[in-house]
Each structure stands twice: as C-alpha cells, then as structure tokens.
Motif scaffolding. Sequence first.
Motif, PDB file in Angstrom:
ATOM      1  N   ALA A   1       0.826  -1.205   0.000  1.00  0.00           N
ATOM      2  CA  ALA A   1       0.000   0.000   0.000  1.00  0.00           C
ATOM      3  C   ALA A   1       0.860   1.255   0.000  1.00  0.00           C
ATOM      4  N   ALA A   2       1.842   1.278   0.894  1.00  0.00           N
ATOM      5  CA  ALA A   2       2.710   2.452   0.986  1.00  0.00           C
ATOM      6  C   ALA A   2       3.448   2.684  -0.325  1.00  0.00           C
ATOM      7  N   ASP A   3       3.965   1.621  -0.898  1.00  0.00           N
ATOM      8  CA  ASP A   3       4.695   1.735  -2.157  1.00  0.00           C
ATOM      9  C   ASP A   3       3.777   2.212  -3.280  1.00  0.00           C
ATOM     10  N   SER A   4       2.567   1.663  -3.328  1.00  0.00           N
ATOM     11  CA  SER A   4       1.626   2.028  -4.387  1.00  0.00           C
ATOM     12  C   SER A   4       1.218   3.487  -4.284  1.00  0.00           C
ATOM     13  N   TYR A   5       0.913   3.928  -3.074  1.00  0.00           N
ATOM     14  CA  TYR A   5       0.469   5.308  -2.935  1.00  0.00           C
ATOM     15  C   TYR A   5       1.619   6.285  -3.187  1.00  0.00           C
ATOM     16  N   LYS A   6       2.802   5.913  -2.761  1.00  0.00           N
ATOM     17  CA  LYS A   6       3.949   6.777  -3.033  1.00  0.00           C
ATOM     18  C   LYS A   6       4.173   6.906  -4.535  1.00  0.00           C
ATOM     19  N   ARG A   7       3.995   5.820  -5.269  1.00  0.00           N
ATOM     20  CA  ARG A   7       4.123   5.905  -6.733  1.00  0.00           C
ATOM     21  C   ARG A   7       3.062   6.834  -7.311  1.00  0.00           C
ATOM     22  N   TYR A   8       1.862   6.763  -6.763  1.00  0.00           N
ATOM     23  CA  TYR A   8       0.797   7.644  -7.231  1.00  0.00           C
ATOM     24  C   TYR A   8       1.154   9.105  -6.973  1.00  0.00           C
ATOM     25  N   VAL A   9       1.623   9.404  -5.783  1.00  0.00           N
ATOM     26  CA  VAL A   9       2.010  10.776  -5.449  1.00  0.00           C
ATOM     27  C   VAL A   9       3.095  11.263  -6.398  1.00  0.00           C
TER      28      VAL A   9
ATOM     29  N   ALA B   1      12.549  12.512  -2.356  1.00  0.00           N
ATOM     30  CA  ALA B   1      13.641  12.267  -1.407  1.00  0.00           C
ATOM     31  C   ALA B   1      13.563  10.854  -0.846  1.00  0.00           C
ATOM     32  N   PRO B   2      14.718  10.220  -0.620  1.00  0.00           N
ATOM     33  CA  PRO B   2      14.725   8.852  -0.105  1.00  0.00           C
ATOM     34  C   PRO B   2      14.025   8.701   1.243  1.00  0.00           C
ATOM     35  N   ASP B   3      14.034   9.762   2.051  1.00  0.00           N
ATOM     36  CA  ASP B   3      13.435   9.658   3.380  1.00  0.00           C
ATOM     37  C   ASP B   3      11.954  10.030   3.405  1.00  0.00           C
ATOM     38  N   PHE B   4      11.361  10.289   2.223  1.00  0.00           N
ATOM     39  CA  PHE B   4       9.932  10.615   2.194  1.00  0.00           C
ATOM     40  C   PHE B   4       9.117   9.345   2.380  1.00  0.00           C
ATOM     41  N   THR B   5       8.297   9.334   3.412  1.00  0.00           N
ATOM     42  CA  THR B   5       7.459   8.172   3.701  1.00  0.00           C
ATOM     43  C   THR B   5       6.015   8.607   3.899  1.00  0.00           C
TER      44      THR B   5
END
Length: 389
Positions: A149-157, A264-268
């Motif tokens: 979920a986190a990976d998918s939404y981050k890709r969307y953003v 950024a790599p630290d964006f979560t």
Amino acid sequence: MKVHPSAAALTAFLAALTLAGCQAKEPASTDSGETSGATAAPAEITVEASDTSCVLSGTEGTTGANTFVVTNNGNKVTEFYVYSEGERVMGEVENISPGLQRKLIVQLTQPGTYTTACKPGMIGDGIRGEFTVTGDEVQIDTEGKFKEAADSYKRYVNSQVEALVPAVEAFVAAVKAGDIEAAKAQYPTSRVYYERIEPVAESFPNDLDPRIDLREADLEPGQQWTGFHRLEKDLWVDGLQPDTNAIADQLVADVKELQAGVSAPDFTIDSTQIAGGAQGLLDEIATSKISGEEDIFSHTDLWDFNANLQGSQTAVASVRPILDERNPDLGQRVDQRFEEVEALLEKYREGDGFVSYDKVTEPERQELSRAIDALSKEVSQVQGVIAPQ
C-alpha cells in the motif's frame, strides 16, 4: 480531462498503506488562548477547540497509535495539527466547522516532544502546546499489504507531481508570454495534479502549501500572496501586474520544491495519514468548493472538486485490501457513495472539462453537498478501521 476510473479499478491498481496512530495525557501549554487538561493518559485525547482556546485532555502519550477527538466549540472553522521537529506535519484534520467533531489518528513512531496546534479560522501558527511521547521506537510494518500500500500510494504521489511540474511550467509560460486566453485555459488543468495530493503537500514545512495555493481571503496582514490564486486574480480580474512574472516564476520554484520533497529517499507515507488525507480532500470540497470560494475569480471550482474526489478515491483504494479484510461492508458503502457523487458531477461536464461554477444553481449545489456529506460520513470511518490493532 478524462473521467476518473471506478473505485473497483482503482482498487485493482493500488494495494494498501502503512498504518499508524498515537496516544496522550495532560494539558497543552500554548502561545495564546487557554489550556487545561488531565494527568492520566486516556484511550483517546479529547480536544476542545474554540476561537481563543485549545484544551487537550492530555499532553503525554506513548509511541504507537494515539487518537485525538477534536470538537469545535467556536464560531470559526478550525483545524488541528500535530507537528514534529522542524514543523513537519505528522497528522492534521482541517475544515472542522463550528459544532462539528472530527477524529484524528496519528502515527508517532519516535519518542520525543511534539507540538499540537488548533488554528481558529485556519490561519496563522495557531494555539500551540507541547505533546510529549515516551516509549520505545515503533517500527512501521513494512511487509505484506502495508508495504504494498505504501509503495503504491507513493508511486501515485510521484506520478502526480511529475505531471504537475511540466503542467505548471506550460501555464507559467503562457502567463509570461501575455497569452491570457491560453493561460486561462491551462489554469484549471495544471491545478488538478496538485489538488489530487494536496494533503501530502501540506505535510511539508516552510508553508509550502500556502505558497502554492493560498486564497486571498486567507491572507494574514503583511503576508505576501503567491501561488495559483494570485495568478488567477491577475488573469480574470486585475490584469497582468508588474510582479506577475515573478509570482509565476515562484510558483514553478515551489512545485519543484514539492517534487524534490516527495522524491527524497526519506519521504514516507503511512496509512493513517493517507486515510486522513482522503477525508481532508472531501472536507475541502464541502468547505470551499461547494460554496465557490476556492476559485472565486475563474469559477473553475468543478475542476478542483473533481480532482479532490479523485485523490480521495485513490487514497481509499490504496488501503482497500486492509479495509476489506477488516470491514468489507464499509468498503462497499464507500464505493457506492463515490459512484453517486461521480454520477452527479457528470451532469456538469462540458467537453473535456466542466461548466463554469457560477452556472450551477443553489439547489444543484445543495444536491452536490448532500452527496459529499453522505460520502464523507463513510470515508471518515476508514482511518479508524485500518489503524493498528
């Protein structure tokens, strides 16, 4: 603009998100207004907000899932924030109208001192206090549905921001060339990428969201007005001004700052923030889009309305595997309500866009408002369902 895909299609496209939350005890000290509070840590922290005070039932908590229940007893629309060091927004709930109550679940994984703030009128630094979190560091679940979920939404953003930058550059190029008609045409289309993910932009410090999207009505005394809406007024009302080009260049710089932040790599992103953002986007529609306050000069509110709806739908879809596992009936009700609002919005389609909002009658606006309220009632439950158990 194409019609947004159905909730079912979005669910297939996305997975689910990381989850989170927080707890507390004691009273918050503030830089203005009154405060009070208890010394024992309740299961939920109540926040009694007014136009002059921000009263928490507790100001100490432990790492983990803490819940804040915010009631607006004042006469102004308010919002409630939890900040970490450097003004990073850990959680927020906006557009709380007088007499309403909203729940916020915040993920605070690190012990330390945080800041809470009520913002009457949704402006300024707000009525602030410290919130102390103790306990061991909490590791966010990085496996299974939550990681997907986190990976998918981050890709969307990231996809939205990657589209936002060139769209804004093209809009700004038209402004600087003095091509008013082209700039007017590109104003609503360039905004949609931002409006879909605005809660993410709001999580960054240094007033990034106000720099990009502040309305004239929300300006504080002495504050410089920049961003989309300043250019909107120049295009539709005042005509191009001596500083219009500088304002346009600043908008490009600001959306590129957002691009750098989400890359950024630290964006979560955690699931409670995203579920809260889904609710926040609906609140934006209910508070400013329905009334026509958002795009008051251009009347392109329905573009924003649709983008907020899309962003909310995508956020909910990203956590659907978790939601369906824990409360499948709620997921089905959310789907139904989204479909109802989408069907209503389709009535106002005009070509690839929408009719000017000043052509939408008051009864029609009320019909939209009721549909959004019904949707919001269901979406408001999602954050609690997907929070850690």
